[in-house]
Design a protein around this motif. Structure first.
Motif, PDB file in Angstrom:
ATOM      1  N   THR A 159      44.799  28.192  35.135  1.00  0.00           N
ATOM      2  CA  THR A 159      44.287  29.490  35.581  1.00  0.00           C
ATOM      3  C   THR A 159      42.792  29.627  35.272  1.00  0.00           C
ATOM      4  O   THR A 159      42.223  28.811  34.530  1.00  0.00           O
ATOM      5  CB  THR A 159      45.013  30.625  34.845  1.00  0.00           C
ATOM      6  OG1 THR A 159      44.721  30.515  33.438  1.00  0.00           O
ATOM      7  CG2 THR A 159      46.523  30.548  35.052  1.00  0.00           C
ATOM      8  N   VAL A 160      42.198  30.695  35.794  1.00  0.00           N
ATOM      9  CA  VAL A 160      40.791  30.997  35.527  1.00  0.00           C
ATOM     10  C   VAL A 160      40.571  31.171  34.021  1.00  0.00           C
ATOM     11  O   VAL A 160      39.612  30.627  33.454  1.00  0.00           O
ATOM     12  CB  VAL A 160      40.369  32.285  36.287  1.00  0.00           C
ATOM     13  CG1 VAL A 160      38.989  32.754  35.844  1.00  0.00           C
ATOM     14  CG2 VAL A 160      40.390  32.043  37.791  1.00  0.00           C
ATOM     15  N   THR A 185      45.777  28.701  45.710  1.00  0.00           N
ATOM     16  CA  THR A 185      45.124  30.012  45.575  1.00  0.00           C
ATOM     17  C   THR A 185      44.413  30.187  44.241  1.00  0.00           C
ATOM     18  O   THR A 185      43.254  30.584  44.186  1.00  0.00           O
ATOM     19  CB  THR A 185      46.167  31.137  45.714  1.00  0.00           C
ATOM     20  OG1 THR A 185      47.208  30.670  46.564  1.00  0.00           O
ATOM     21  CG2 THR A 185      45.574  32.392  46.288  1.00  0.00           C
ATOM     22  N   GLU A 186      45.133  29.892  43.138  1.00  0.00           N
ATOM     23  CA  GLU A 186      44.534  30.087  41.808  1.00  0.00           C
ATOM     24  C   GLU A 186      43.379  29.108  41.598  1.00  0.00           C
ATOM     25  O   GLU A 186      42.350  29.461  41.044  1.00  0.00           O
ATOM     26  CB  GLU A 186      45.608  29.910  40.710  1.00  0.00           C
ATOM     27  CG  GLU A 186      45.101  30.103  39.283  1.00  0.00           C
ATOM     28  CD  GLU A 186      44.655  31.544  38.967  1.00  0.00           C
ATOM     29  OE1 GLU A 186      45.073  32.475  39.678  1.00  0.00           O
ATOM     30  OE2 GLU A 186      43.883  31.713  37.994  1.00  0.00           O
ATOM     31  N   VAL A 188      41.391  27.862  43.755  1.00  0.00           N
ATOM     32  CA  VAL A 188      40.209  28.325  44.496  1.00  0.00           C
ATOM     33  C   VAL A 188      39.444  29.336  43.634  1.00  0.00           C
ATOM     34  O   VAL A 188      38.217  29.291  43.539  1.00  0.00           O
ATOM     35  CB  VAL A 188      40.618  28.945  45.857  1.00  0.00           C
ATOM     36  CG1 VAL A 188      39.476  29.738  46.478  1.00  0.00           C
ATOM     37  CG2 VAL A 188      41.077  27.852  46.814  1.00  0.00           C
ATOM     38  N   LYS A 189      40.199  30.206  42.942  1.00  0.00           N
ATOM     39  CA  LYS A 189      39.558  31.175  42.032  1.00  0.00           C
ATOM     40  C   LYS A 189      38.866  30.447  40.880  1.00  0.00           C
ATOM     41  O   LYS A 189      37.779  30.846  40.446  1.00  0.00           O
ATOM     42  CB  LYS A 189      40.605  32.139  41.463  1.00  0.00           C
ATOM     43  CG  LYS A 189      41.121  33.148  42.465  1.00  0.00           C
ATOM     44  CD  LYS A 189      42.068  34.126  41.763  1.00  0.00           C
ATOM     45  CE  LYS A 189      43.009  34.774  42.764  1.00  0.00           C
ATOM     46  NZ  LYS A 189      44.262  35.207  42.137  1.00  0.00           N
ATOM     47  N   VAL A 190      39.508  29.401  40.378  1.00  0.00           N
ATOM     48  CA  VAL A 190      38.901  28.629  39.285  1.00  0.00           C
ATOM     49  C   VAL A 190      37.582  28.003  39.752  1.00  0.00           C
ATOM     50  O   VAL A 190      36.573  28.067  39.044  1.00  0.00           O
ATOM     51  CB  VAL A 190      39.869  27.529  38.764  1.00  0.00           C
ATOM     52  CG1 VAL A 190      39.186  26.672  37.701  1.00  0.00           C
ATOM     53  CG2 VAL A 190      41.146  28.139  38.203  1.00  0.00           C
ATOM     54  N   LYS A 192      35.675  29.048  42.077  1.00  0.00           N
ATOM     55  CA  LYS A 192      34.707  30.123  42.277  1.00  0.00           C
ATOM     56  C   LYS A 192      34.066  30.521  40.952  1.00  0.00           C
ATOM     57  O   LYS A 192      32.861  30.744  40.866  1.00  0.00           O
ATOM     58  CB  LYS A 192      35.428  31.331  42.895  1.00  0.00           C
ATOM     59  CG  LYS A 192      34.624  32.050  43.948  1.00  0.00           C
ATOM     60  CD  LYS A 192      35.440  33.150  44.609  1.00  0.00           C
ATOM     61  CE  LYS A 192      35.748  32.794  46.048  1.00  0.00           C
ATOM     62  NZ  LYS A 192      36.711  33.686  46.683  1.00  0.00           N
ATOM     63  N   SER A 193      34.883  30.596  39.898  1.00  0.00           N
ATOM     64  CA  SER A 193      34.383  31.123  38.621  1.00  0.00           C
ATOM     65  C   SER A 193      33.763  30.056  37.719  1.00  0.00           C
ATOM     66  O   SER A 193      33.072  30.375  36.760  1.00  0.00           O
ATOM     67  CB  SER A 193      35.511  31.844  37.874  1.00  0.00           C
ATOM     68  OG  SER A 193      36.452  30.906  37.415  1.00  0.00           O
ATOM     69  N   ILE A 233      33.997  27.221  49.244  1.00  0.00           N
ATOM     70  CA  ILE A 233      34.431  28.240  48.280  1.00  0.00           C
ATOM     71  C   ILE A 233      33.232  28.874  47.588  1.00  0.00           C
ATOM     72  O   ILE A 233      33.165  30.086  47.418  1.00  0.00           O
ATOM     73  CB  ILE A 233      35.367  27.611  47.211  1.00  0.00           C
ATOM     74  CG1 ILE A 233      36.680  27.158  47.845  1.00  0.00           C
ATOM     75  CG2 ILE A 233      35.625  28.591  46.061  1.00  0.00           C
ATOM     76  CD1 ILE A 233      37.514  26.241  46.957  1.00  0.00           C
ATOM     77  N   LYS A 234      32.277  28.032  47.187  1.00  0.00           N
ATOM     78  CA  LYS A 234      31.134  28.536  46.418  1.00  0.00           C
ATOM     79  C   LYS A 234      29.975  28.975  47.305  1.00  0.00           C
ATOM     80  O   LYS A 234      28.943  29.416  46.806  1.00  0.00           O
ATOM     81  CB  LYS A 234      30.657  27.466  45.409  1.00  0.00           C
ATOM     82  CG  LYS A 234      31.674  27.241  44.294  1.00  0.00           C
ATOM     83  CD  LYS A 234      31.179  26.285  43.233  1.00  0.00           C
ATOM     84  CE  LYS A 234      30.559  26.947  42.020  1.00  0.00           C
ATOM     85  NZ  LYS A 234      31.463  27.809  41.267  1.00  0.00           N
TER      86      LYS A 234
END
Ligand SMILES: [Zn+2]
Length: 256
Positions: A159-160, A185-186, A188-190, A192-193, A233-234
């Motif tokens: 996870t993030v 999905t998760e 992609v968030k990782v 991004k962050s 993504i970024k």
């Protein structure tokens, strides 16, 4: 020649000598600068070292994967330590914890083998390539016992929040073809962050073939699909992702 595949298993028995020769020969054409060939077992580690000795643009990591940790004993430990001191060995790996399979070696044993290999890395001042599946909390506790250890969370799929904790202790997060999967999905968030300065890219060949090659055996040249997805993504240029992840890998593995 810009990209570094920071984690592949050319040493796997899934590749023939001819396959490896072709991969290395095509590396130029496919934009690959270096490939880090990672041993998961003792035999793979030996093969990785052999490949690195034979080919200029291959570097090796030696180590015992948690799911191979039943093979660990004092003799293997000595051999890994000896191999790790060879010229083109740039890391200990892949090592870590894997609680996914019921048939896996016990948590206690995996922990012991992980720690002993972290000790080797510490002693030889080498970075580590870390494999973790369903065991991020335990892995973090162990890694915190080795302050200053350099390394990468290979093929990260947590996870993030988990990613943040590993970045906080100085580790890189490596993204594989999983990021191209529809259900990522998760992850992609990782992506991004995670700051680009803490990111690596890898194929984990012959496994985890990215979209659109699912079902085929993975190979280092497919890394471009992972990079393309991360750029999207970024919201950055493919070129930015390539340059920075390559610089990160060179700094981590001290490749000259
Ligand atoms: Zn791997």
């Amino acid at each position: 020649m810009r990209i570094i595949d920071s984690h592949a298993h050319l040493c796997s028995s899934k590749y023939t000598e001819n396959d490896i020769e072709l991969i290395v020969k095509n590396a130029n054409v496919n934009g690959l600068k270096f490939i880090i060939d990672i041993g998961a077992s003792f035999n793979e580690s030996k093969n990785a070292l052999k490949n690195a000795t034979k080919y200029k643009n291959i570097f090796a990591a030696v180590g015992i994967h948690p799911l191979e940790s039943d093979s660990w004993n004092d003799e293997i430990k000595e051999q890994i330590k000896l191999m790790a001191q060879q010229d083109k060995v740039v890391a200990i790996g892949e090592i870590g914890l894997d609680y996914y399979y019921k048939t896996a070696p016990t948590k206690q044993w995996q922990t012991k083998v992980f720690k002993e290999q972290l000790e080797i890395a510490k002693e030889l001042k080498l970075p580590v390539s870390i494999h973790v599946r369903d065991a991020y909390a335990d892995a973090l506790v162990i890694l915190k016992q080795f302050p200053g250890i350099k390394g990468v969370m290979h093929c990260f799929n947590g996870t993030v929040e988990e990613a943040k904790k590993f970045i906080e202790i100085g580790l890189y997060i490596s993204f594989s073809g999983i990021i191209t999967f529809e259900n990522a999905t998760e992850l992609v968030k990782v992506a991004k962050s995670t700051p680009l300065s803490k990111m690596l890219v890898e194929t984990d060949s012959p496994y985890l073939t990215p979209v659109p090659f699912r079902g085929k055996i993975n190979q280092p040249e497919y890394i471009s699909y992972t990079i393309r997805k991360i750029a999207k993504i970024k919201n950055l240029l493919i070129d930015d992702i390539e340059k920075q992840t390559t610089e990160n890998a060179i700094n981590l593995f001290k490749i000259r």
